[in-house]
Design an enzyme around this catalytic site. Sequence first.
Site, PDB file in Angstrom:
ATOM      1  N   SER A   1       0.883  -1.248   0.118  1.00 39.27           N
ATOM      2  CA  SER A   1      -0.128  -0.141   0.008  1.00 39.27           C
ATOM      3  C   SER A   1       0.739   1.239  -0.072  1.00 39.27           C
ATOM      4  O   SER A   1       1.660   1.426   1.015  1.00 39.27           O
ATOM      5  CB  SER A   1      -0.981   0.118   1.333  1.00 39.27           C
ATOM      6  OG  SER A   1      -1.258   1.236   1.333  1.00 39.27           O
TER       7      SER A   1
ATOM      8  N   HIS B   1      -1.067  -0.916  -4.436  1.00 38.48           N
ATOM      9  CA  HIS B   1      -2.404  -0.576  -3.977  1.00 38.48           C
ATOM     10  C   HIS B   1      -2.407   0.880  -3.380  1.00 38.48           C
ATOM     11  O   HIS B   1      -1.551   1.390  -2.977  1.00 38.48           O
ATOM     12  CB  HIS B   1      -2.427  -1.396  -2.521  1.00 38.48           C
ATOM     13  CG  HIS B   1      -3.913  -1.388  -1.962  1.00 38.48           C
ATOM     14  ND1 HIS B   1      -5.019  -1.964  -2.697  1.00 38.48           N
ATOM     15  CD2 HIS B   1      -4.597  -0.655  -0.949  1.00 38.48           C
ATOM     16  CE1 HIS B   1      -6.025  -1.782  -1.971  1.00 38.48           C
ATOM     17  NE2 HIS B   1      -5.787  -1.037  -0.790  1.00 38.48           N
TER      18      HIS B   1
ATOM     19  N   ASP C   1      -4.915   3.730  -1.787  1.00 40.73           N
ATOM     20  CA  ASP C   1      -5.726   4.066  -0.756  1.00 40.73           C
ATOM     21  C   ASP C   1      -6.347   5.129  -1.101  1.00 40.73           C
ATOM     22  O   ASP C   1      -5.518   6.150  -0.511  1.00 40.73           O
ATOM     23  CB  ASP C   1      -5.535   3.632   0.541  1.00 40.73           C
ATOM     24  CG  ASP C   1      -5.256   2.223   0.871  1.00 40.73           C
ATOM     25  OD1 ASP C   1      -6.376   1.563   0.832  1.00 40.73           O
ATOM     26  OD2 ASP C   1      -4.190   1.712   1.360  1.00 40.73           O
TER      27      ASP C   1
ATOM     28  N   MET D   1      -8.842   8.183   0.239  1.00 39.85           N
ATOM     29  CA  MET D   1      -9.778   8.775   1.313  1.00 39.85           C
ATOM     30  C   MET D   1     -10.089  10.058   1.299  1.00 39.85           C
ATOM     31  O   MET D   1      -9.598  10.860   0.816  1.00 39.85           O
ATOM     32  CB  MET D   1      -8.908   8.389   2.542  1.00 39.85           C
ATOM     33  CG  MET D   1      -8.300   6.984   2.808  1.00 39.85           C
ATOM     34  SD  MET D   1      -7.541   6.799   4.623  1.00 39.85           S
ATOM     35  CE  MET D   1      -6.639   5.472   4.465  1.00 39.85           C
TER      36      MET D   1
ATOM     37  N   HIS E   1      -8.402   1.533  -4.307  1.00 38.76           N
ATOM     38  CA  HIS E   1      -9.262   1.319  -3.257  1.00 38.76           C
ATOM     39  C   HIS E   1     -10.051   2.590  -3.006  1.00 38.76           C
ATOM     40  O   HIS E   1      -9.356   3.604  -2.233  1.00 38.76           O
ATOM     41  CB  HIS E   1      -8.674   0.470  -2.078  1.00 38.76           C
ATOM     42  CG  HIS E   1      -9.459   0.472  -0.999  1.00 38.76           C
ATOM     43  ND1 HIS E   1      -9.013   0.130   0.335  1.00 38.76           N
ATOM     44  CD2 HIS E   1     -11.097   0.464  -0.682  1.00 38.76           C
ATOM     45  CE1 HIS E   1     -10.155   0.304   1.005  1.00 38.76           C
ATOM     46  NE2 HIS E   1     -11.351   0.264   0.443  1.00 38.76           N
TER      47      HIS E   1
ATOM     48  N   MET F   1     -12.087   4.729  -0.844  1.00 36.17           N
ATOM     49  CA  MET F   1     -12.758   5.046   0.544  1.00 36.17           C
ATOM     50  C   MET F   1     -13.416   6.303   0.514  1.00 36.17           C
ATOM     51  O   MET F   1     -13.195   7.033   1.192  1.00 36.17           O
ATOM     52  CB  MET F   1     -11.792   4.926   1.731  1.00 36.17           C
ATOM     53  CG  MET F   1     -11.466   3.300   1.822  1.00 36.17           C
ATOM     54  SD  MET F   1     -10.235   3.050   3.167  1.00 36.17           S
ATOM     55  CE  MET F   1      -8.764   3.163   2.145  1.00 36.17           C
TER      56      MET F   1
ATOM     57  N   MET G   1     -12.032  -6.094   4.354  1.00 33.98           N
ATOM     58  CA  MET G   1     -11.394  -5.022   5.169  1.00 33.98           C
ATOM     59  C   MET G   1     -10.902  -5.902   6.364  1.00 33.98           C
ATOM     60  O   MET G   1     -12.186  -6.411   7.403  1.00 33.98           O
ATOM     61  CB  MET G   1     -12.044  -3.841   5.417  1.00 33.98           C
ATOM     62  CG  MET G   1     -11.922  -2.740   4.259  1.00 33.98           C
ATOM     63  SD  MET G   1     -10.550  -2.535   3.734  1.00 33.98           S
ATOM     64  CE  MET G   1      -9.628  -1.546   5.044  1.00 33.98           C
TER      65      MET G   1
ATOM     66  N   ASP H   1      -7.041  -6.673   3.475  1.00 32.21           N
ATOM     67  CA  ASP H   1      -6.340  -5.355   3.571  1.00 32.21           C
ATOM     68  C   ASP H   1      -6.619  -4.976   5.195  1.00 32.21           C
ATOM     69  O   ASP H   1      -7.771  -4.681   5.598  1.00 32.21           O
ATOM     70  CB  ASP H   1      -7.008  -4.056   2.771  1.00 32.21           C
ATOM     71  CG  ASP H   1      -6.240  -2.924   2.855  1.00 32.21           C
ATOM     72  OD1 ASP H   1      -5.060  -2.621   3.455  1.00 32.21           O
ATOM     73  OD2 ASP H   1      -6.614  -1.958   2.125  1.00 32.21           O
TER      74      ASP H   1
END
Length: 216
Positions: A9, A34, A36, A38, A67, A69, A138, A176
């Site tokens: 990540s 990966h 992330d 947010m 991913h 979020m 998750m 994850d």
Amino acid sequence: MKTKLIAPSLLSADFGNLQRDIEMLNNSQADWLHVDVMDGRFVPNISFGFPVMKTIQQHAKKFVDVHLMIVEPEKYVEEFINHGADLVSVHYEVCTHLHRTIHHIQSLGAKAGVVLNPSTPVLMLEDIIADVDLVLLMSVNPGFGGQKFIENTYKKIAETKDLILSNNSTALIQVDGGVNLDNASKLFEAGADVLVAGNAVFSTENPEKTIELLKI
């Protein structure tokens, strides 16, 4: 042959040396990168957006796994794909029209994943499992790196595997949160195909060696 993919990540990378860290991953045994994303609304933290994605796109030579979020992910999936995402995963909990969003991602040439928070039961995926390319479980509550692994994840992996098999789905299972050298092999044995590791990789003196060990 059993799939054993490691997706470090970039949330745990050194943002002052992002190109260096991406090049290290390019040269490592990492399979995916990966990312992330947010928004401070769906999760209590903000990570990064398109300017950082542009840097990732410029330097990444491996499969880029994004991913989201974020709330209303359907508004942004196309731009993430335009910025180099090979796979885009959206949360079941915020995607009102999940079927439409999954097929929209796939129509743009990317793989599509669905994400479940720790408290969301696997059975909620019954009507979408045949359509998705990946299920991301998750194993911590999303929003921050470095959290403790939730043990119930093993049970959810088994339930997801059963759901995939009973629906003739080809979806991969990704885990994850709190993944490290102590639990990686157990997670693969339980049925996970892809493990996301952030702190476990980037906080070590030799990240490339750690990636190698996570795959054993």
